[in-house]
Scaffold this active site. Structure first.
Site, PDB file in Angstrom:
ATOM      1  N   GLY A   1      10.292   5.071   8.796  1.00  0.00           N
ATOM      2  CA  GLY A   1       9.207   4.055   8.538  1.00  0.00           C
ATOM      3  C   GLY A   1       9.379   3.118   7.626  1.00  0.00           C
TER       4      GLY A   1
ATOM      5  CB  SER B   1      -4.641   8.389   3.924  1.00  0.00           C
ATOM      6  OG  SER B   1      -5.672   7.744   3.508  1.00  0.00           O
TER       7      SER B   1
ATOM      8  CE1 TYR C   1      -4.161   7.106   9.311  1.00  0.00           C
ATOM      9  CE2 TYR C   1      -5.807   6.830   7.249  1.00  0.00           C
ATOM     10  CZ  TYR C   1      -4.159   6.945   8.636  1.00  0.00           C
ATOM     11  OH  TYR C   1      -3.173   5.929   7.302  1.00  0.00           O
TER      12      TYR C   1
ATOM     13  N   GLY D   1       6.988  -2.135   4.906  1.00  0.00           N
ATOM     14  CA  GLY D   1       6.245  -2.108   3.939  1.00  0.00           C
ATOM     15  C   GLY D   1       6.334  -0.897   3.019  1.00  0.00           C
ATOM     16  CB  ILE D   2       4.972   2.885   1.747  1.00  0.00           C
ATOM     17  CG1 ILE D   2       3.710   1.898   1.185  1.00  0.00           C
ATOM     18  CG2 ILE D   2       5.866   3.923   0.973  1.00  0.00           C
ATOM     19  CD1 ILE D   2       2.786   2.956   1.993  1.00  0.00           C
TER      20      ILE D   2
END
Length: 284
Positions: free
Chosen positions: A16, A145, A170, A20-21
């Site tokens: 990823g 998260s 999630y 983004g991050i």
């Protein structure tokens, strides 16, 4: 001020990393002299990110491998190539992930969120594990998260086939990220491996953009932090001396934090490990 340990000649693998991050994490690690191995679904996008980084840091080192988290076969192929190319790996950042508004299966037969957020990263980690253990300062960083606090670990519904809810699934998957982190620390800590789970904050990173409804507009919310701010804790865990860090810990805002009681359940940690190993057995 952060104390950065020497990252020259270190090898960091990240998923990823094209937006983004993840992209912000890649950019920061490159500035420290790290060779960043980028595992990406979209090779053209990855090449664009590489060119952008090298414009600013001409001596930066970014290597790209094709791998799609929705396709475990492609993750196996990419991981085997990385394993061959880099006999020793120092850092693995399982950064990619997403939230999905409806139940959908991948070509491998798993609920897409379960595979993208957990199972594909579990497979990647297992294949690269021997190379990580060759480093005298190996670490794995798993993006989790605060949503893990609403998650429940239900052995009979990990794939969400019996009951699916966007946010409950999630939350369950983010809980799995922490269970996996702690299991890694318990099983391989004595061999020198450190693993950490991260809450990056609520980041404007394209999160939820693949969905409709509320999730499509999530990135327009005014309280969101920047990807650079969201990357700070991952970078912190990659750059601090291991003596300053707590193996198996859950971190946010560059500090150790308390994860839910369920995430600390040793039985759940072992159950998730055993189930995940069975599910990826044919790919090892």
């Amino acid at each position: 001020m952060l104390t950065i340990y020497h990252l020259n000649n270190k090898i960091a693998v990240i998923t990823g990393g094209t937006s983004g991050i993840g992209k912000a994490t890649v950019e920061k690690l490159v500035t420290f002299g790290t060779t960043v191995v980028l595992l990406a679904r979209d090779i053209q996008k990855a090449e664009s990110v590489k060119r952008e980084i090298l414009k600013t840091f001409p001596n930066g080192k970014v290597d790209i491998f094709a791998g799609d988290l929705k396709d475990l076969g492609s993750i196996k192929s990419a991981a085997e190539e990385i394993k061959f190319r880099y006999p020793q790996i120092d850092i693995l950042i399982n950064n990619a992930g997403g939230v999905f508004s409806k139940f959908e299966k991948t070509m491998d037969g798993f609920e897409v969120g379960f595979q993208v957020n957990h199972l594909a990263h579990f497979l990647l980690t297992q294949i690269l594990l021997d190379n990580l253990l060759k480093s005298n300062d190996a670490r794995v960083v798993n993006l989790s998260s605060e949503a893990h606090r609403i998650g429940k670990f239900r052995v009979g519904n990990l794939n969400a086939e019996k009951k699916f809810s966007t946010w409950m699934q999630y939350g369950a998957i983010k809980l799995m990220n922490i269970l996996f982190t702690k299991a890694l620390a318990n099983k391989y800590g004595e061999k020198g491996l450190q693993s950490f789970a991260v809450h990056p904050g609520v980041v404007k990173s394209g999160f939820g953009a693949n969905n409709g409804g509320f999730l499509k507009y999530f990135n327009k919310m005014p309280f969101l932090i920047t990807p650079e701010q969201g990357a700070e804790t991952s970078v912190y865990l990659a750059t601090q001396s291991k003596e300053k860090l707590s193996n198996g810990g859950y971190y946010k805002r560059c500090q150790i934090s308390y994860s839910s009681l369920e995430s600390q359940d040793l039985v759940a940690q072992d159950q998730l490990w055993e189930i995940s190993m069975k599910l990826i057995k044919s790919y090892l």
